[in-house]
Scaffold this active site. Structure first.
Site, mmCIF file in Angstrom:
data_model
loop_
_atom_site.group_PDB
_atom_site.id
_atom_site.type_symbol
_atom_site.label_atom_id
_atom_site.label_comp_id
_atom_site.label_asym_id
_atom_site.label_seq_id
_atom_site.Cartn_x
_atom_site.Cartn_y
_atom_site.Cartn_z
ATOM 1 C CG HIS A 248 -1.631 1.293 1.449
ATOM 2 N ND1 HIS A 248 -2.419 1.853 0.708
ATOM 3 C CD2 HIS A 248 -1.409 2.364 2.513
ATOM 4 C CE1 HIS A 248 -2.903 3.077 0.984
ATOM 5 N NE2 HIS A 248 -2.224 3.324 2.096
ATOM 6 C CG ASP B 28 7.573 17.004 -27.070
ATOM 7 O OD1 ASP B 28 7.567 16.725 -25.930
ATOM 8 O OD2 ASP B 28 7.363 16.138 -27.975
ATOM 9 C CD1 TRP C 260 6.413 3.519 3.960
ATOM 10 C CD2 TRP C 260 7.411 4.475 2.365
ATOM 11 N NE1 TRP C 260 6.604 4.910 4.260
ATOM 12 C CE2 TRP C 260 7.557 5.627 3.477
ATOM 13 C CE3 TRP C 260 8.224 4.907 1.110
ATOM 14 C CZ2 TRP C 260 7.906 6.754 3.151
ATOM 15 C CZ3 TRP C 260 8.911 6.261 1.061
ATOM 16 C CH2 TRP C 260 8.594 7.048 1.844
ATOM 17 C CB SER D 255 11.228 5.934 -14.169
ATOM 18 O OG SER D 255 10.124 6.653 -14.201
ATOM 19 C CB SER D 256 12.127 9.421 -10.399
ATOM 20 O OG SER D 256 11.239 8.469 -10.175
ATOM 21 C CG HIS E 96 11.566 15.107 5.425
ATOM 22 N ND1 HIS E 96 10.820 14.948 6.177
ATOM 23 C CD2 HIS E 96 11.520 16.604 5.048
ATOM 24 C CE1 HIS E 96 9.796 15.871 6.289
ATOM 25 N NE2 HIS E 96 10.205 16.722 5.833
ATOM 26 C CD GLU F 253 9.354 10.284 -2.733
ATOM 27 O OE1 GLU F 253 10.303 10.571 -3.237
ATOM 28 O OE2 GLU F 253 8.463 9.633 -3.303
ATOM 29 C CE1 TYR G 217 8.161 19.538 2.988
ATOM 30 C CE2 TYR G 217 9.927 18.650 3.249
ATOM 31 C CZ TYR G 217 8.981 19.389 3.620
ATOM 32 O OH TYR G 217 9.097 19.588 4.960
ATOM 33 C CB SER H 181 -0.500 27.761 -6.844
ATOM 34 O OG SER H 181 -0.030 27.385 -5.497
ATOM 35 C CG HIS I 185 11.735 15.350 11.058
ATOM 36 N ND1 HIS I 185 11.490 16.440 10.418
ATOM 37 C CD2 HIS I 185 11.100 14.425 10.463
ATOM 38 C CE1 HIS I 185 10.944 16.300 9.426
ATOM 39 N NE2 HIS I 185 10.646 14.979 9.210
ATOM 40 C CG HIS I 186 11.470 10.887 9.051
ATOM 41 N ND1 HIS I 186 10.145 10.440 8.340
ATOM 42 C CD2 HIS I 186 12.057 11.931 8.322
ATOM 43 C CE1 HIS I 186 9.775 11.448 7.656
ATOM 44 N NE2 HIS I 186 10.668 12.495 7.505
ATOM 45 C CB THR J 188 4.627 24.882 4.999
ATOM 46 O OG1 THR J 188 5.991 24.294 4.873
ATOM 47 C CG2 THR J 188 3.560 23.952 4.507
ATOM 48 C CE LYS K 25 5.090 26.666 -1.542
ATOM 49 N NZ LYS K 25 4.949 27.698 -2.805
ATOM 50 N NE ARG L 68 3.321 3.962 10.479
ATOM 51 C CZ ARG L 68 4.279 4.413 10.000
ATOM 52 N NH1 ARG L 68 5.143 5.187 10.334
ATOM 53 N NH2 ARG L 68 4.442 4.345 8.506
#
Lengths: 218, 103, 638
Positions: free
Chosen positions: C80, C109, C144, C174-175, C258, C260, C262, C273, C307-308, C333, C336, C455
């Site tokens: 998931h 293009d 994950w 790919s990314s 982290h 990731e 964002y 926006s 912080h993780h 943040t 925004k 979890r």
């Protein structure tokens, strides 16, 4: 990333006046900085944490009484470092030869012989790889493999990744050499040589960092 | 037009003399680094900082002259230095976190 | 800013948009078609990941249920997370990158059309590679984030983790390829006058995301290489007995992980926006600040990873530094959020479906952001780590944030992509079901989490005060399933049966709305010369952009033969008629991608003790990769 033989007549509009491929290669090199930063960090973090030898800079006696010398061979690696540095010199000369094709001072001189310099760069790169193969095999003979200890794992992976980059570079250079023999590289082709050169020099500066951090600093 | 200047600028490469001198400097620094490795200075607290500075110098001159970043568009400088700074900060932070460096 | 002149095309152009059939999609290099492929594929994976979530929630609806086994539950939550992050949200963003960036900056293009096709095929094949094992109950089962040493061969034998390691490695390629492409596209393919500070906010946020991708993927690539080597070649990177550090993986993973976060949210911020100004009939409030806060978020995103890991005991200094950096990131943040509110403030607001989703993002992301600030306090976080409180937090930012933004984007850009509107009535149903379902699912998790529910447990005993919260979450998920079904029906029906949409479906101000819906394959017959941030509003409603900085078209030197002042295009000529050179369709990128997947796939056989077979397949894949790469690079683009 780019067509090796990009020979259209028309020039595309670009917002900066720069070529797309050159922007892409610099972005790629930026990304590679993080790749090698991760590898180098791991090597340094694991430095001195191996439980069993052989070690890079210290002698080690196994519980069975076998004595291992410090495994890094500084003289040999210094020579291979020199070889790689000189390949960068050959590379800039190859680019200059292509860019200045037909200009005075370059016609009919060694300086204008792009084939010579491309071949020299590739050959020096291959020599560096030869040194690396020699280094790896002698380490294996001395009892250090990628499985032996943390030093072996992180050392072979870091330098192996660098070696793989050199290998790609040598193939790239040989492709350019092939094109040069086939149809001749002209000043219009400067860009494709430049891109390869940027990659090649970057691989060189990574080695400058590795040589100091891995080989010279205890 | 500005872009033509850029385009010309991009092709303003260092000269053969510079190439030669860069190669000589690289060789001399490397030779010096290896030589000092075999001297008693190796055990001095200044050995590591000295080597780091010397290799940073080598790194910089290859990037500036052989990769002609000194003469190239500022965009390329940004594309390289930005990631390089983040990469160096990451290495430093990781070494601190694993207590390889002491504050 | 103008530059080298484009010499008109040599003729031999052909028209790909009129072609249809399977082949035209397999060989396409058109960014719009690739964007559409991304959209459909990612939506499929979104449904698949949602189904996995639904099974998880059914299993947890009541205490002590055994709907699925513990082992299969591990596979479900792992897949998931993996599916939603790597196969759904990132590619949904990529669908918009592909479709919108060239249109928004006035390009025909992307910079490297074939590399773009390559990115898509690598994503599709990698997605299949990592997804198929779940049908044989050998799906990845290590979470994950795949923490090593848990994922090393010692603790996770079997092929489950192999699929994960190699699948992520493939998806990373790919990314990265896409990121190099879009960086170049945004820097170099902008229309004359489209300065950086005139770029639409979606393009800006995407631009930042590409840099995050380029810098965040290498660390996880290396972490995965170590794990791959440990599992296949006996290295010791994560072998604690050999002196390895159990935190190495965690650090390398979160150095990626982290940024990731964002990577997942900034594209949605960009979409919102675009939507808010359109339906408030006002330019975006504080454009510059929005840009700088985006850059700030991206930059700070590289300095907060630990912080993780507060719970692992990094020491007071490290905890304090990372806690402060994390609190700092709340500032751009928050800026925004206030800018969006100020954009709506005093506007002529119309509550269309995209607008509802956009406002939904602003509200729900704020809730997730606030619980994020709670996590930034190390002592509080130590209590919350690995509880459902964290699950509540990141679903508010990822579902309430990214997914709401992406749904808003789909409703908003559907008319551009397919020439028809989606049904407002079904859209409204979708929004409210989604909004209620989402809150009913994830809000109770704050409570079950604070009550100590961990979890990743596959079931729990009664009497711990968790029952009603879990039941509420499961009912909420059922609502989300219905909401998603409404969306799917709307999406499929509207493609053929929706009300026809004009060029400018919503009265928006950016370039993509100046061309036909759906756009012709060359996008712009004549490249527009941009003179402000909202060129189309300049044209139609000059009063709306009177306060913005402009430069007159006369100040612009138009050297491109096709460049003209901003205008609406209505013609339906083919590229050949207009003499616009189009890239040739090609399958070489597909074969290159196939080579990569075969190369990795071959390694799987090593764990079946078929070394020779493994090497044959891997080398075969490598040969295909190198061969098709050479064929690709030596054949002309157009």
């Amino acid at each position: 990333m780019a067509t090796a033989e990009h020979t259209h007549e028309h020039v595309h509009y670009t917002a900066t006046g720069l070529d797309n491929r050159k922007i892409a290669i610099w972005a790629f090199i930026g990304s590679e900085c993080m790749l090698f930063a991760s590898l180098i960090s791991t090597y340094l973090i694991y430095k001195g944490r191996s439980i069993v030898g052989p070690f890079p800079h210290e002698a080690w006696t196994s519980p069975a009484g076998q004595v291992f010398k410090p495994i890094l061979n500084i003289p040999v690696t210094s020579v291979s470092t020199f070889v790689l540095l000189m390949s960068s010199l050959a590379m800039v000369l190859a680019l200059a030869a292509v860019e200045n094709r037909g200009k005075p001072g370059y016609v009919g001189t060694a300086l204008g012989n792009s084939k010579l310099w491309l071949a020299t760069t590739a050959a020096l790169g291959a020599t560096f790889l030869g040194f690396q193969a020699f280094e790896f095999t002698s380490f294996v003979h001395e009892g250090l493999t990628i499985r032996t200890n943390l030093f072996g794992s992180s050392f072979f992976t870091l330098t192996g990744f660098h070696g793989a980059h050199v290998t790609v570079g040598v193939l790239w250079l040989m492709t350019l050499l092939f094109i040069d023999f086939k149809r001749g590289l002209t000043p219009k082709d400067s860009l494709i040589v430049d891109i390869c050169a940027l990659y090649w020099h970057f691989v060189d500066v990574v080695w400058i960092a590795i040589f100091t951090l891995v080989y010279l600093i205890k | 037009m500005t872009d033509h200047q850029h385009a010309d600028h991009a092709h303003e490469h260092p000269t053969w003399t510079q190439y030669k001198w860069v190669a000589i400097v690289l060789t001399v620094i490397t030779a010096f680094e290896v030589w000092i490795y075999y001297t008693p200075f190796k055990d001095s607290p200044f050995f590591v900082p000295l080597l780091l500075i010397l290799s940073a110098v080598k790194f910089a001159i290859v990037v500036l002259f052989y990769m002609h970043l000194k003469y190239d568009h500022k965009l390329f400088k940004a594309l390289f230095t930005g990631p390089l700074i983040i990469a160096m900060c990451t290495i430093t932070a990781l070494l601190f976190l694993f207590s390889k460096l002491k504050a | 800013m103008a530059t080298t002149a484009a010499i008109p095309a040599t003729g031999a152009a052909h028209d790909a948009s009129s072609e249809s059939g399977l082949w035209s999609w397999i060989a396409t290099v058109d960014h719009k078609r690739i964007g559409t492929l991304y959209l459909f594929t990612a939506l499929f994976f979104f449904l698949f990941g949602g189904l996995e979530a639904f099974l998880i929630r059914l299993q947890l609806a009541q205490p002590n249920q055994h709907l699925v086994s513990a082992e299969f539950y591990n596979q479900l939550f792992t897949m998931h997370g993996t599916t939603m992050v790597f196969l759904a949200v990132m590619p949904l963003s990529a669908a918009f990158f592909n479709y919108l960036i060239p249109l928004q900056i006035g390009a025909r293009d992307v910079a490297f059309p074939r590399l773009n096709a390559f990115s898509y095929w690598v994503y599709l094949l990698g997605g299949i590679f990592i997804t198929v094992p779940i049908f044989f109950q050998v799906a990845p089962n290590g979470g994950w984030f795949g923490y090593a040493p848990l994922t090393t061969i010692q603790f996770s034998g079997g092929m489950n983790i192999d699929f994960w390691v190699m699948g992520l490695q493939i998806l990373g390629i790919s990314s990265l390829a896409a990121a190099f492409n879009f960086i170049t596209t945004i820097i170099n393919m902008r229309a004359p006058g489209m300065t950086l500070m005139r770029m639409p906010m979606f393009t800006w946020m995407s631009f930042i995301v590409q840099f995050l991708l380029v810098l965040a993927f290498p660390p996880i690539t290396i972490a995965l290489v170590f794990l791959l080597f440990d599992r296949f070649f006996g290295t010791q990177f994560y072998a604690i007995a050999a002196g390895a550090d159990p935190l190495l993986w965690q650090h390398l993973f979160w150095v990626f992980g982290h940024p990731e976060v964002y990577i997942l949210i900034l594209p949605a911020f960009g979409l919102v926006s675009e939507i808010l100004p359109t339906f408030s009939k006002k330019p975006l409030f504080g454009y510059h600040v929005m840009v700088y806060s985006g850059i700030m978020i991206g930059f700070l995103g590289f300095g907060v990873w630990a912080h993780h890991m507060f719970a692992v005991g990094l020491g007071a200094t490290a905890d304090a530094i990372f806690a402060m950096a994390t609190m700092l990131i709340a500032i751009p943040t928050g800026v925004k959020i206030f800018n969006w509110i100020a954009t709506i403030w005093g506007g002529e607001v119309t509550f269309t479906t995209p607008m509802k989703f956009a406002i939904g993002l602003v509200a729900l992301f704020t809730i997730g952001g606030i619980s994020g600030v709670m996590h930034s306090s190390a002592p509080a976080d130590t209590q919350q780590t690995d509880t459902y409180f964290v699950v509540a937090h990141f679903h508010y930012v990822l579902f309430g944030g990214s997914i709401m933004g992406i749904f808003g984007g789909i409703y908003h850009y559907f008319p551009k992509m397919f020439g028809r509107y989606m049904s407002e009535k079904l859209g409204t149903w979708h929004f409210w079901l989604n909004f209620v379902g989402m809150n009913l699912t994830f809000f109770p998790m704050h409570f079950s989490g604070l009550l100590g529910m961990p979890r990743r447990i596959y079931t729990y005993d009664a009497g711990q005060g968790w029952e009603k919260f879990n039941l509420a979450s499961t009912i909420g998920t059922a609502l989300l399933v219905i909401a998603t079904l409404v969306f799917v029906i709307n999406f499929l029906k509207s493609r053929k049966g929706g009300a026809p949409a004009p060029n400018d479906a919503w009265g928006a101000g950016t370039l993509e709305w100046s061309i036909p819906s759906p756009p012709p394959d060359y996008n712009f017959a004549e490249i527009p010369v941009v003179t402000s941030r909202y060129p189309l509003w300049d044209l139609k409603h000059p009063e709306m952009t009177a306060d913005l900085a402009h430069s007159g078209p006369d100040a612009m030197t138009i050297t491109d033969a096709h460049a003209t002042p901003v205008h609406e295009e209505t013609g339906h000529k083919t590229a050949a008629e207009l003499g616009i050179p189009m890239p040739f369709p090609t399958v070489k990128p597909l074969f290159t991608a196939l080579g990569i997947v075969i190369m990795f796939g071959g390694l799987l056989f090593m764990h079946l003790d078929k070394f020779a077979l493994a090497m044959t397949i891997t080398l075969g894949g490598a040969t295909l990769l190198v061969g098709s790469l050479y064929a690709w690079l030596t054949s002309p683009l157009e």
